[in-house]
Design a protein around this motif. Structure first.
Motif, PDB file in Angstrom:
ATOM      1  N   VAL A 114      42.208-121.771 -47.368  1.00 47.00           N
ATOM      2  CA  VAL A 114      42.304-120.943 -46.163  1.00 47.00           C
ATOM      3  C   VAL A 114      41.807-119.526 -46.423  1.00 47.00           C
ATOM      4  O   VAL A 114      41.089-118.943 -45.598  1.00 47.00           O
ATOM      5  CB  VAL A 114      43.754-120.914 -45.636  1.00 47.00           C
ATOM      6  CG1 VAL A 114      43.918-119.876 -44.523  1.00 47.00           C
ATOM      7  CG2 VAL A 114      44.151-122.297 -45.117  1.00 47.00           C
ATOM      8  N   ARG A 126      43.224-129.097 -43.365  1.00 41.77           N
ATOM      9  CA  ARG A 126      44.160-129.972 -42.666  1.00 41.77           C
ATOM     10  C   ARG A 126      45.036-130.743 -43.645  1.00 41.77           C
ATOM     11  O   ARG A 126      46.249-130.875 -43.449  1.00 41.77           O
ATOM     12  CB  ARG A 126      43.376-130.945 -41.766  1.00 41.77           C
ATOM     13  CG  ARG A 126      44.200-132.086 -41.162  1.00 41.77           C
ATOM     14  CD  ARG A 126      45.449-131.613 -40.463  1.00 41.77           C
ATOM     15  NE  ARG A 126      45.169-130.627 -39.421  1.00 41.77           N
ATOM     16  CZ  ARG A 126      46.106-129.895 -38.830  1.00 41.77           C
ATOM     17  NH1 ARG A 126      47.372-130.019 -39.184  1.00 41.77           N
ATOM     18  NH2 ARG A 126      45.774-129.026 -37.898  1.00 41.77           N
ATOM     19  N   PHE A 129      47.642-128.299 -45.130  1.00 42.74           N
ATOM     20  CA  PHE A 129      48.612-127.907 -44.106  1.00 42.74           C
ATOM     21  C   PHE A 129      49.580-129.058 -43.834  1.00 42.74           C
ATOM     22  O   PHE A 129      50.797-128.855 -43.753  1.00 42.74           O
ATOM     23  CB  PHE A 129      47.917-127.507 -42.805  1.00 42.74           C
ATOM     24  CG  PHE A 129      47.774-126.021 -42.627  1.00 42.74           C
ATOM     25  CD1 PHE A 129      48.886-125.183 -42.657  1.00 42.74           C
ATOM     26  CD2 PHE A 129      46.529-125.445 -42.399  1.00 42.74           C
ATOM     27  CE1 PHE A 129      48.758-123.809 -42.496  1.00 42.74           C
ATOM     28  CE2 PHE A 129      46.388-124.075 -42.225  1.00 42.74           C
ATOM     29  CZ  PHE A 129      47.508-123.254 -42.276  1.00 42.74           C
ATOM     30  N   ASP A 130      49.049-130.257 -43.700  1.00 41.13           N
ATOM     31  CA  ASP A 130      49.904-131.409 -43.409  1.00 41.13           C
ATOM     32  C   ASP A 130      50.896-131.665 -44.542  1.00 41.13           C
ATOM     33  O   ASP A 130      52.077-131.949 -44.300  1.00 41.13           O
ATOM     34  CB  ASP A 130      49.060-132.659 -43.166  1.00 41.13           C
ATOM     35  CG  ASP A 130      48.325-132.628 -41.838  1.00 41.13           C
ATOM     36  OD1 ASP A 130      48.634-131.746 -41.008  1.00 41.13           O
ATOM     37  OD2 ASP A 130      47.441-133.481 -41.623  1.00 41.13           O
ATOM     38  N   ARG A 170      53.360-119.353 -41.382  1.00 41.39           N
ATOM     39  CA  ARG A 170      52.061-119.939 -41.040  1.00 41.39           C
ATOM     40  C   ARG A 170      52.140-121.464 -40.971  1.00 41.39           C
ATOM     41  O   ARG A 170      51.551-122.084 -40.093  1.00 41.39           O
ATOM     42  CB  ARG A 170      51.012-119.518 -42.056  1.00 41.39           C
ATOM     43  CG  ARG A 170      49.601-119.941 -41.639  1.00 41.39           C
ATOM     44  CD  ARG A 170      48.556-119.141 -42.336  1.00 41.39           C
ATOM     45  NE  ARG A 170      47.246-119.347 -41.736  1.00 41.39           N
ATOM     46  CZ  ARG A 170      46.142-118.730 -42.129  1.00 41.39           C
ATOM     47  NH1 ARG A 170      46.205-117.841 -43.092  1.00 41.39           N
ATOM     48  NH2 ARG A 170      44.993-118.974 -41.549  1.00 41.39           N
ATOM     49  N   VAL A 171      52.873-122.063 -41.898  1.00 46.00           N
ATOM     50  CA  VAL A 171      53.008-123.520 -41.881  1.00 46.00           C
ATOM     51  C   VAL A 171      53.786-123.960 -40.647  1.00 46.00           C
ATOM     52  O   VAL A 171      53.428-124.942 -39.983  1.00 46.00           O
ATOM     53  CB  VAL A 171      53.681-124.016 -43.173  1.00 46.00           C
ATOM     54  CG1 VAL A 171      53.990-125.519 -43.076  1.00 46.00           C
ATOM     55  CG2 VAL A 171      52.797-123.737 -44.386  1.00 46.00           C
ATOM     56  N   SER A 172      54.825-123.233 -40.309  1.00 45.38           N
ATOM     57  CA  SER A 172      55.630-123.556 -39.134  1.00 45.38           C
ATOM     58  C   SER A 172      54.797-123.459 -37.860  1.00 45.38           C
ATOM     59  O   SER A 172      54.859-124.337 -36.981  1.00 45.38           O
ATOM     60  CB  SER A 172      56.832-122.617 -39.042  1.00 45.38           C
ATOM     61  OG  SER A 172      57.622-122.908 -37.922  1.00 45.38           O
ATOM     62  N   GLU A 173      53.984-122.415 -37.771  1.00 53.67           N
ATOM     63  CA  GLU A 173      53.126-122.241 -36.591  1.00 53.67           C
ATOM     64  C   GLU A 173      52.101-123.366 -36.504  1.00 53.67           C
ATOM     65  O   GLU A 173      51.890-123.945 -35.429  1.00 53.67           O
ATOM     66  CB  GLU A 173      52.422-120.895 -36.663  1.00 53.67           C
ATOM     67  CG  GLU A 173      51.478-120.632 -35.500  1.00 53.67           C
ATOM     68  CD  GLU A 173      50.727-119.318 -35.642  1.00 53.67           C
ATOM     69  OE1 GLU A 173      50.001-118.953 -34.694  1.00 53.67           O
ATOM     70  OE2 GLU A 173      50.861-118.659 -36.693  1.00 53.67           O
ATOM     71  N   GLN A 174      51.470-123.688 -37.611  1.00 54.98           N
ATOM     72  CA  GLN A 174      50.446-124.717 -37.623  1.00 54.98           C
ATOM     73  C   GLN A 174      51.038-126.092 -37.289  1.00 54.98           C
ATOM     74  O   GLN A 174      50.437-126.881 -36.554  1.00 54.98           O
ATOM     75  CB  GLN A 174      49.764-124.766 -38.991  1.00 54.98           C
ATOM     76  CG  GLN A 174      48.618-125.749 -39.092  1.00 54.98           C
ATOM     77  CD  GLN A 174      47.378-125.290 -38.332  1.00 54.98           C
ATOM     78  OE1 GLN A 174      47.228-124.100 -38.050  1.00 54.98           O
ATOM     79  NE2 GLN A 174      46.489-126.210 -38.013  1.00 54.98           N
ATOM     80  N   ALA A 175      52.230-126.350 -37.816  1.00 58.72           N
ATOM     81  CA  ALA A 175      52.877-127.647 -37.598  1.00 58.72           C
ATOM     82  C   ALA A 175      53.627-127.708 -36.277  1.00 58.72           C
ATOM     83  O   ALA A 175      54.081-128.782 -35.879  1.00 58.72           O
ATOM     84  CB  ALA A 175      53.825-127.946 -38.748  1.00 58.72           C
ATOM     85  N   GLN A 176      53.757-126.543 -35.623  1.00 61.35           N
ATOM     86  CA  GLN A 176      54.544-126.447 -34.393  1.00 61.35           C
ATOM     87  C   GLN A 176      55.943-127.040 -34.611  1.00 61.35           C
ATOM     88  O   GLN A 176      56.426-127.867 -33.844  1.00 61.35           O
ATOM     89  CB  GLN A 176      53.833-127.143 -33.226  1.00 61.35           C
ATOM     90  CG  GLN A 176      52.511-126.499 -32.868  1.00 61.35           C
ATOM     91  CD  GLN A 176      51.841-127.146 -31.669  1.00 61.35           C
ATOM     92  OE1 GLN A 176      52.027-128.324 -31.372  1.00 61.35           O
ATOM     93  NE2 GLN A 176      51.071-126.347 -30.940  1.00 61.35           N
TER      94      GLN A 176
END
Length: 204
Positions: A114, A126, A129-130, A170-176
Motif C-alpha cells: 500500500v 486485496r 487487506f483480506d 484502515r483495516v476496519s474501514e476497508q473491511a467495513q
C-alpha cells in the motif's frame, strides 16, 4: 543493564514496551534502517539475521535476536508476564506465535504494497487487506474471553499491540467491520504508562 538495538518499528517497540513494563534498566542504540545500518559488521555480531530488534544483556554477557526470543528471555529474566503454570504459559506462547507468524507478516506485507511498493498491485493489496481483516476477526473473538489476549496481561499483549494499534482504523474501514473488542483492549493498553513510554522508543 540491557542494550536495546532498535528502530521505530512495531517489532522494535514490542521490546521497549516489555523493558518498560518489567522495570529493567536499558540503553537505546538506534539502528537506522533508512541508511542500512542493520548490515553493519558490528550489528551482525549481535543480530546474525541483520534485523532489529536485538539486545545485549550486560548481566549475562549474552546477546539475543528475534523479537519473540527476546520477549521470552526478558520475561524469564524478570520473572514477569509469562506464567510458569504449563497451560497458562502455552496460552501466552500460542498468541505470541500467532503474532510472529501471522499478524506481523501480513500487516508488514500490507504496508509494503500500500505505502512502499513503486507498483500498485491490486491483487496483492486485496490479498493482504483480506487476511489482515481475518486476523483482526480472530483477535476480536479471542478478546471476548477476557480483558487481555491470553487471559492475564502478558508478553503476548506487548507483542500484538504495536502492530494492531496503527493498522486497525484502515483495516476496519476497508473491511467495513468494527472490531469493538480490539478497540476496548487498545484503550486499556494505551492507558498503561509503560506502554506509552515504550511506544516512544525511539520517538516517531
Amino acid at each position: 543493564m540491557i542494550d536495546l538495538f532498535t528502530w521505530a518499528t512495531p517489532n522494535g517497540r514490542k521490546i521497549s514496551i516489555a523493558l518498560e513494563e518489567m522495570g529493567l534498566p536499558y540503553a537505546v542504540h538506534l539502528v537506522d534502517l533508512r541508511n542500512d545500518e542493520q548490515f553493519a559488521e558490528s550489528f551482525l555480531k549481535i543480530s546474525p539475521n541483520n534485523k532489529i530488534p536485538a539486545i545485549y544483556d550486560h548481566d549475562t554477557g549474552r546477546s539475543v535476536f528475534e523479537s519473540t526470543a527476546i520477549l521470552i528471555y526478558l520475561a524469564e529474566k524478570s520473572g514477569q508476564f509469562l506464567p510458569e503454570t504449563p497451560f497458562k504459559r502455552i496460552n501466552v506462547l500460542e498468541w505470541l506465535s500467532w503474532q510472529t507468524g501471522g499478524l506481523g507478516p501480513m500487516l508488514g506485507q500490507l504496508n509494503h504494497f500500500v505505502n512502499i511498493a513503486d507498483e500498485k498491485v491490486p491483487y496483492a493489496i486485496r490479498r493482504y487487506f483480506d487476511e489482515a481483516a481475518r486476523l483482526f476477526g480472530v483477535l476480536d473473538r479471542q478478546l471476548t474471553r477476557g480483558a487481555f489476549v491470553a487471559g492475564e496481561y502478558s508478553i503476548a499483549d506487548m507483542a500484538i499491540y504495536p502492530w494492531s494499534k496503527p493498522a486497525i482504523a484502515r483495516v476496519s474501514e476497508q473491511a467495513q467491520q468494527n472490531f469493538e473488542n480490539i478497540e476496548r483492549w487498545h484503550a486499556t493498553m494505551t492507558e498503561r504508562a509503560a506502554v506509552q513510554a515504550g511506544m516512544e522508543v525511539p520517538p516517531a
